[in-house]
Each structure stands twice: as C-alpha cells, then as structure tokens.
Design a protein around this motif. Sequence first.
Motif, mmCIF file in Angstrom:
data_model
loop_
_atom_site.group_PDB
_atom_site.id
_atom_site.type_symbol
_atom_site.label_atom_id
_atom_site.label_comp_id
_atom_site.label_asym_id
_atom_site.label_seq_id
_atom_site.Cartn_x
_atom_site.Cartn_y
_atom_site.Cartn_z
ATOM 1 N N PHE A 1 -3.826 -0.200 11.408
ATOM 2 C CA PHE A 1 -4.816 -0.219 12.488
ATOM 3 C C PHE A 1 -5.761 -1.398 12.347
ATOM 4 C CE2 PHE A 1 -8.987 1.012 14.166
ATOM 5 C CZ PHE A 1 -8.640 1.154 15.502
ATOM 6 N N MET A 2 -6.235 -1.646 11.123
ATOM 7 C CA MET A 2 -7.127 -2.770 10.889
ATOM 8 C C MET A 2 -6.413 -4.096 11.166
ATOM 9 S SD MET A 2 -9.249 -3.808 7.470
ATOM 10 C CE MET A 2 -7.783 -4.266 6.576
ATOM 11 N N ALA B 1 0.844 -1.210 0.000
ATOM 12 C CA ALA B 1 0.000 0.000 0.000
ATOM 13 C C ALA B 1 0.872 1.250 0.000
ATOM 14 C CB ALA B 1 -0.900 0.000 1.238
ATOM 15 N N ASP B 2 0.273 2.350 -0.424
ATOM 16 C CA ASP B 2 1.010 3.615 -0.387
ATOM 17 C C ASP B 2 0.992 4.165 1.046
ATOM 18 O OD1 ASP B 2 -1.685 4.083 -0.428
ATOM 19 O OD2 ASP B 2 -1.555 5.902 -1.635
ATOM 20 N N ALA B 3 1.729 5.223 1.281
ATOM 21 C CA ALA B 3 1.958 5.731 2.634
ATOM 22 C C ALA B 3 0.681 6.231 3.298
ATOM 23 C CB ALA B 3 2.997 6.836 2.602
ATOM 24 N N THR B 4 -0.250 6.753 2.520
ATOM 25 C CA THR B 4 -1.458 7.284 3.136
ATOM 26 C C THR B 4 -2.396 6.177 3.624
ATOM 27 O OG1 THR B 4 -2.514 7.422 0.966
ATOM 28 C CG2 THR B 4 -1.384 9.394 1.777
ATOM 29 N N SER B 5 -2.354 5.024 2.994
ATOM 30 C CA SER B 5 -3.234 3.922 3.392
ATOM 31 C C SER B 5 -2.609 3.020 4.447
ATOM 32 C CB SER B 5 -3.581 3.066 2.182
ATOM 33 O OG SER B 5 -4.223 3.832 1.203
#
Length: 111
Positions: free
Chosen positions: A51-52, A41-45
């Motif tokens: 957390f999930m 994933a990219d840094a924002t996701s």
Amino acid sequence: MKALLLSDEISQFHWAMLKSVLLILSLLPISQFFINLWQSADATSQIMIGFMAMSVFSALMIISFYNALNLTVVQLKTEFSSLLEQQLVKVYRYVPMLSLAAMLSYLVTQF
C-alpha cells in the motif's frame, strides 16, 4: 546568469527539461527499492508495504506526468533565427513525455 550560446529563456527551458527527465528517471530506483523491500518482508507486512509503495509510486508518477505535460505546452517568447531551430524546440518539448512513456512501459514489462 546569461548563457553564451542560448538565450536565457531557452536555457531555463532546458534546465526545466533536465529536471523533468531526472524526475522521471527516479521512478526506476524507487520501484526497485519497493520491490526488494516487498520481497524481503514477511507475509503480514507485505500488505502495508504494498500500500505504501503504491501510494508513493503513484504520487511520483502523477508529479512526473504533470511536469512533463506542463513542459509540452510551455510557450517560449524568443525569436528563432531559422525554421530548423523552431522545429528542434518543438520536438524537444516532447522528450519528457516520451521518456515517461518509455519508463512506464519498461516498468510494466518488469512486473
């Protein structure tokens, strides 16, 4: 359904033991799935995925721990024919807790 060699209570205990160990073994593919998903994933996701992953993985660990702990204190009402059988069942009770400790120590070394 009656077992041929084992009493019904021992057979149910064995199946509960197998379910517990399979639940503990499911920690490894789930952790690998979340690690691969997090790395791709990219840094924002990554924050949301992390957390999930932590919530799902910690919930699964708590369920596994509770199940393993529950099997360690179960009381069997069957009569054993020898002291060896009684000792084997006492040792067999700790298999899920030992496999949980081994799985968690393996996962800790992987991070």
